[in-house]
Scaffold this active site. Structure first.
Site, PDB file in Angstrom:
ATOM      1  N   ASP A  41       0.829  -1.200   0.000  1.00 19.19           N
ATOM      2  CA  ASP A  41       0.000   0.000   0.000  1.00 19.19           C
ATOM      3  C   ASP A  41       0.868   1.255   0.000  1.00 19.19           C
ATOM      4  O   ASP A  41       2.094   1.191  -0.048  1.00 19.19           O
ATOM      5  CB  ASP A  41      -0.997  -0.018   1.163  1.00 19.19           C
ATOM      6  CG  ASP A  41      -0.340   0.080   2.534  1.00 19.19           C
ATOM      7  OD1 ASP A  41       0.819   0.531   2.622  1.00 19.19           O
ATOM      8  OD2 ASP A  41      -1.004  -0.271   3.526  1.00 19.19           O
ATOM      9  N   LYS A  63      -3.547   2.011  -0.635  1.00 19.98           N
ATOM     10  CA  LYS A  63      -4.516   2.355   0.394  1.00 19.98           C
ATOM     11  C   LYS A  63      -4.003   3.550   1.191  1.00 19.98           C
ATOM     12  O   LYS A  63      -3.025   3.484   1.910  1.00 19.98           O
ATOM     13  CB  LYS A  63      -4.750   1.183   1.345  1.00 19.98           C
ATOM     14  CG  LYS A  63      -5.420   0.008   0.697  1.00 19.98           C
ATOM     15  CD  LYS A  63      -6.870   0.283   0.391  1.00 19.98           C
ATOM     16  CE  LYS A  63      -7.700   0.295   1.647  1.00 19.98           C
ATOM     17  NZ  LYS A  63      -9.137   0.557   1.359  1.00 19.98           N
ATOM     18  N   MET A 176      -5.624   9.394  10.710  1.00 19.79           N
ATOM     19  CA  MET A 176      -6.387   9.754   9.513  1.00 19.79           C
ATOM     20  C   MET A 176      -7.297  10.959   9.771  1.00 19.79           C
ATOM     21  O   MET A 176      -8.447  10.987   9.340  1.00 19.79           O
ATOM     22  CB  MET A 176      -7.209   8.546   9.020  1.00 19.79           C
ATOM     23  CG  MET A 176      -6.341   7.362   8.624  1.00 19.79           C
ATOM     24  SD  MET A 176      -7.288   5.889   8.159  1.00 19.79           S
ATOM     25  CE  MET A 176      -7.884   5.329   9.756  1.00 19.79           C
TER      26      MET A 176
END
Length: 257
Positions: A41, A63, A176
């Site tokens: 990722d 990702k 995030m």
């Protein structure tokens, strides 16, 4: 038509750590050394791909928050199809596979299709990046516990746990969440905690790492003006006072009052 793999189909979920390739485990390196396919990722270091054999197929599945090269369902299917065709698949994921990494979904999907899965835990950014900055998530006299929360829910809203965490005395580590830093800080400010120490780390443990320290009521504007598109974490709590730059920040802030 593909030939049968030399070895039975199997999958290893490997946590790559927070970014610095030296922070992967020895067990993770051994898995890469025997991979027939590696699905990697956007958060794992490309240097780790050099640890795979010459015959290994390296497939980027990208990702990252706001940048999904492949949907999760496509990744699940690719794990199964490549394991059946080639043998040993290593799914290389940033941080730890099970800390907001959807590793459990990938494991369950492969096992539901009869493919055994081994898990190699990784060093999560939630603890390692504050530690590399000299900030302990828990420390006597500062915090007795820490929360790790994602800023994003499945439906795109803010996690309800953020509202609860804003009233907690724990160190709160948010993954995030850089795109919503102003909203997150507003939650803490609404609880009368605008002066709580805050830290943001972007591209942690990498050569282009950035770190900001300040308080809830001023850090969002500074980060928004200076950050780039890389991943980051938010740390809110008294333990941020341990950062080497926090004293200088407080001195400058006090002199401007």
């Amino acid at each position: 038509m593909s030939s049968s793999p030399a070895a039975p189909a199997r999958v290893t979920l490997v946590g790559a750590g927070p970014g610095d390739p030296d922070l992967i485990t020895r067990r993770g390196l051994r898995a890469l050394a025997t991979a027939d396919v590696v699905l990697y990722d956007a958060l794992s270091s490309n240097d780790l791909l050099d640890e795979t054999p010459a015959h290994c197929q390296r497939i980027f599945v990208g990702k990252r928050a706001g940048c999904h090269y492949k949907k999760q369902e496509e990744i699940n299917e690719l794990i199964v199809s490549t394991a059946r065709e080639y043998g040993h698949v290593v799914r290389l994921k940033g941080g730890d596979p099970f800390v907001f990494g959807r590793g459990q979904e990938e494991k369950a999907y492969a096992e539901a299709h009869g493919i055994p899965v081994e898990v190699v835990p990784g060093i999560s950014s939630c603890i390692s990046l504050p530690e590399l900055q000299g900030v302990a998530p828990t420390s006597r006299g500062y915090a007795d516990s820490f929360w790790v929360i994602t800023a994003h829910t499945r439906d795109g809203g803010l996690s309800d746990d953020l509202f609860r965490a804003a009233r907690s005395g724990a160190t709160v580590i948010i993954l995030m969440g850089l795109g919503r830093l102003d909203q997150i800080c507003a939650l803490w400010d609404a609880e009368g905690r605008g002066e709580l120490p805050a830290m943001v780390i972007q591209n942690g443990s990498r050569p282009n790492e950035k770190c900001w320290v300040g308080t809830v009521n001023d850090i969002a504007a500074r980060v928004a003006a200076e950050r780039d598109k890389g991943p980051g974490i938010i740390v809110l709590g008294e333990t941020v006072r341990q950062h080497a730059d926090f004293g200088a920040y407080r001195a400058i802030h006090t002199s401007q009052l």
